[in-house]
Design a protein around this motif. Sequence first.
Motif, PDB file in Angstrom:
ATOM      1  N   PRO A   1      81.844  68.300  49.232  1.00  0.00           N
ATOM      2  CA  PRO A   1      80.402  68.130  49.455  1.00  0.00           C
ATOM      3  C   PRO A   1      79.575  69.091  48.611  1.00  0.00           C
ATOM      4  N   GLY A   2      78.641  68.529  47.852  1.00  0.00           N
ATOM      5  CA  GLY A   2      77.781  69.356  47.023  1.00  0.00           C
ATOM      6  C   GLY A   2      78.459  69.984  45.828  1.00  0.00           C
ATOM      7  N   SER A   3      79.630  69.508  45.457  1.00  0.00           N
ATOM      8  CA  SER A   3      80.330  70.092  44.306  1.00  0.00           C
ATOM      9  C   SER A   3      79.483  69.904  43.045  1.00  0.00           C
ATOM     10  N   PRO A   4      79.622  70.803  42.074  1.00  0.00           N
ATOM     11  CA  PRO A   4      78.726  70.768  40.915  1.00  0.00           C
ATOM     12  C   PRO A   4      78.883  69.498  40.084  1.00  0.00           C
ATOM     13  N   ALA A   5      77.777  69.107  39.486  1.00  0.00           N
ATOM     14  CA  ALA A   5      77.749  67.932  38.630  1.00  0.00           C
ATOM     15  C   ALA A   5      78.111  68.325  37.200  1.00  0.00           C
ATOM     16  N   TYR A   6      77.958  67.388  36.270  1.00  0.00           N
ATOM     17  CA  TYR A   6      78.287  67.689  34.876  1.00  0.00           C
ATOM     18  C   TYR A   6      77.305  67.001  33.942  1.00  0.00           C
ATOM     19  N   LEU A   7      77.221  67.533  32.746  1.00  0.00           N
ATOM     20  CA  LEU A   7      76.353  67.009  31.696  1.00  0.00           C
ATOM     21  C   LEU A   7      77.185  66.787  30.445  1.00  0.00           C
ATOM     22  N   TYR A   8      77.106  65.590  29.899  1.00  0.00           N
ATOM     23  CA  TYR A   8      77.780  65.244  28.648  1.00  0.00           C
ATOM     24  C   TYR A   8      76.751  65.204  27.533  1.00  0.00           C
ATOM     25  N   VAL A   9      77.040  65.920  26.434  1.00  0.00           N
ATOM     26  CA  VAL A   9      76.190  65.892  25.244  1.00  0.00           C
ATOM     27  C   VAL A   9      77.107  65.586  24.060  1.00  0.00           C
ATOM     28  N   ARG A  10      76.915  64.431  23.455  1.00  0.00           N
ATOM     29  CA  ARG A  10      77.806  63.999  22.373  1.00  0.00           C
ATOM     30  C   ARG A  10      77.809  65.020  21.233  1.00  0.00           C
ATOM     31  N   HIS A  11      78.980  65.220  20.630  1.00  0.00           N
ATOM     32  CA  HIS A  11      79.161  66.254  19.604  1.00  0.00           C
ATOM     33  C   HIS A  11      78.051  66.269  18.556  1.00  0.00           C
ATOM     34  N   ASP A  12      77.755  65.100  17.987  1.00  0.00           N
ATOM     35  CA  ASP A  12      76.849  65.090  16.839  1.00  0.00           C
ATOM     36  C   ASP A  12      75.374  65.175  17.195  1.00  0.00           C
ATOM     37  N   VAL A  13      75.041  65.267  18.483  1.00  0.00           N
ATOM     38  CA  VAL A  13      73.639  65.481  18.855  1.00  0.00           C
ATOM     39  C   VAL A  13      73.434  66.844  19.525  1.00  0.00           C
ATOM     40  N   GLN A  14      74.510  67.606  19.639  1.00  0.00           N
ATOM     41  CA  GLN A  14      74.400  68.868  20.374  1.00  0.00           C
ATOM     42  C   GLN A  14      73.409  69.839  19.739  1.00  0.00           C
ATOM     43  N   ASP A  15      73.339  69.864  18.416  1.00  0.00           N
ATOM     44  CA  ASP A  15      72.421  70.812  17.782  1.00  0.00           C
ATOM     45  C   ASP A  15      70.965  70.377  17.915  1.00  0.00           C
ATOM     46  N   ARG A  16      70.744  69.133  18.372  1.00  0.00           N
ATOM     47  CA  ARG A  16      69.376  68.634  18.590  1.00  0.00           C
ATOM     48  C   ARG A  16      68.992  68.602  20.059  1.00  0.00           C
ATOM     49  N   PHE A  17      69.929  68.926  20.940  1.00  0.00           N
ATOM     50  CA  PHE A  17      69.642  68.875  22.374  1.00  0.00           C
ATOM     51  C   PHE A  17      68.848  70.117  22.781  1.00  0.00           C
ATOM     52  N   ASP A  18      67.610  69.907  23.183  1.00  0.00           N
ATOM     53  CA  ASP A  18      66.695  70.972  23.573  1.00  0.00           C
ATOM     54  C   ASP A  18      66.471  70.875  25.074  1.00  0.00           C
ATOM     55  N   SER A  19      67.224  71.651  25.854  1.00  0.00           N
ATOM     56  CA  SER A  19      67.138  71.586  27.306  1.00  0.00           C
ATOM     57  C   SER A  19      65.799  72.120  27.804  1.00  0.00           C
ATOM     58  N   PRO A  20      65.186  71.431  28.761  1.00  0.00           N
ATOM     59  CA  PRO A  20      63.946  71.924  29.343  1.00  0.00           C
ATOM     60  C   PRO A  20      64.162  73.062  30.336  1.00  0.00           C
ATOM     61  N   LEU A  21      65.414  73.403  30.590  1.00  0.00           N
ATOM     62  CA  LEU A  21      65.747  74.477  31.523  1.00  0.00           C
ATOM     63  C   LEU A  21      66.647  75.498  30.833  1.00  0.00           C
ATOM     64  N   PRO A  22      66.126  76.229  29.856  1.00  0.00           N
ATOM     65  CA  PRO A  22      66.939  77.265  29.220  1.00  0.00           C
ATOM     66  C   PRO A  22      67.131  78.436  30.168  1.00  0.00           C
ATOM     67  N   GLY A  23      68.307  79.021  30.149  1.00  0.00           N
ATOM     68  CA  GLY A  23      68.591  80.168  31.017  1.00  0.00           C
ATOM     69  C   GLY A  23      69.473  81.168  30.296  1.00  0.00           C
ATOM     70  N   TRP A  24      69.665  82.293  30.923  1.00  0.00           N
ATOM     71  CA  TRP A  24      70.464  83.334  30.259  1.00  0.00           C
ATOM     72  C   TRP A  24      71.893  82.874  30.013  1.00  0.00           C
ATOM     73  N   ASN A  25      72.384  81.974  30.869  1.00  0.00           N
ATOM     74  CA  ASN A  25      73.751  81.487  30.710  1.00  0.00           C
ATOM     75  C   ASN A  25      73.913  80.555  29.515  1.00  0.00           C
ATOM     76  N   SER A  26      72.819  79.975  29.052  1.00  0.00           N
ATOM     77  CA  SER A  26      72.908  79.061  27.909  1.00  0.00           C
ATOM     78  C   SER A  26      72.423  79.718  26.626  1.00  0.00           C
ATOM     79  N   HIS A  27      72.170  81.005  26.670  1.00  0.00           N
ATOM     80  CA  HIS A  27      71.742  81.743  25.481  1.00  0.00           C
ATOM     81  C   HIS A  27      72.936  81.999  24.563  1.00  0.00           C
ATOM     82  N   ALA A  28      72.678  82.026  23.271  1.00  0.00           N
ATOM     83  CA  ALA A  28      73.742  82.314  22.312  1.00  0.00           C
ATOM     84  C   ALA A  28      74.336  83.700  22.529  1.00  0.00           C
ATOM     85  N   GLU A  29      73.531  84.621  23.044  1.00  0.00           N
ATOM     86  CA  GLU A  29      73.991  85.968  23.388  1.00  0.00           C
ATOM     87  C   GLU A  29      73.573  86.260  24.822  1.00  0.00           C
ATOM     88  N   PRO A  30      74.305  85.718  25.789  1.00  0.00           N
ATOM     89  CA  PRO A  30      73.856  85.828  27.178  1.00  0.00           C
ATOM     90  C   PRO A  30      73.708  87.258  27.685  1.00  0.00           C
TER      91      PRO A  30
END
Length: 406
Positions: free
Chosen positions: A233-262
């Motif tokens: 119950p309530g287990s975490p979900a997942y997000l798939y971002v295809r390899h060739d669009v990853q450098d263009r994916f601009d998340s509206p929820l940036p956080g310290w965990n997704s920083h290049a230098e967290p």
Amino acid sequence: MSEITGLAFKARELDAGDELAGVRARFVLDDVVYLDGNSLGALPAAVPGRVDDVVRRQWGELRIRSWEESGWWTAPERIGDRIAPLVGAAAGQIVVGDSTSVNVFKALVGAVRMARLAGQERDEIVVDATTFPTDGYIAGSAARLTGCTLRAVTPAEVRGVLGDRTAAVLLNHVDYRTGRLHDLPGLTAAVHAAGAVVVWDLCHSAGALPVGLDAHGVDLAVGCTYKYLNGGPGSPAYLYVRHDVQDRFDSPLPGWNSHAEPFGMRPDYTPAAGASRGRVGTPDILSMLALEAALEVWDGVPVESVRAKSLALTDFFLECVAAYVPAGRVESLTPVAHEERGSQVALRCADAEAVMKRLIERGVVGDFRHPDVLRFGFTPLYVGFADVERAAAVLARTWGDGGGAG
């Protein structure tokens, strides 16, 4: 009576030839016929011991050291790679964390931003009008946030509304009410032909049938893990971002965990490489590692075998219902054609809520959807053919010998 005996015998024969029958022992089950795995999967037997270790040893003894020594930090990507084969994706494209709702928001806003990178003023989001309500709510919020118009149509109408204004399209792979399987390859191709970005919600298909994200060029996808993936119950979900669009994916929820230098704690944001830019905050470790243990039930289990059994189970259930349930009592909303069917059967009937309560009292657990739908989810890893025959027989008995439900 001979027909009933015949179907019970057929169930025994089908169970005897079931190549997935042994997987049932990997779950904690009882004598209840559990047909609600499309809402919450059964408990895999490995999970309690793993959670005990995470709590007592990794957290209780190692404490902060577990971020490195127990692999906590890399869990979102590691578990994403474990899910990847189940949805037809190569490694490095799935990150686990947050809820399905949060991931739908990230994916849909990210999709609009990606669509606009080509320089066109695309200002419309198309959403499945029959979607689970939350997806619709989030699509509306994403439209307001991005200055888009929201257009709700049925999946059958999507091709006819696509155009140069379309930025993103949010669709469900399987309809949560009826169990109808939508045309992921064809609709994905149509969205791409219009120059837009597609987001698929896999909540009712991942773990039940082959998805083929990579093969069909899906841009972005999200899914939960507590249904056919049995994460709890309530287990975490997942997000798939295809390899060739990853450098263009601009998340509206940036956080310290997704920083290049967290751990750099810099005031300016630089997204991490790859799917990791889909992370936000500190991962929910307890539920995430419970999910990792749950996914071990898939060891040696081909998704294609699961799909074959799913179709056989749902076919047999419909056969038993037709034979046992008094004529006119129920109407199937689930497509007969295999290419249009997920892993559930939806039956419409009068007093559906009361009927489901009686079924549950008699040891058959499905669920009810307003106003008149009985839903039965078939998880091939632990549901057998004898379960199916028993469920149909109990359903028939809710009307007694031709009388009302009771």
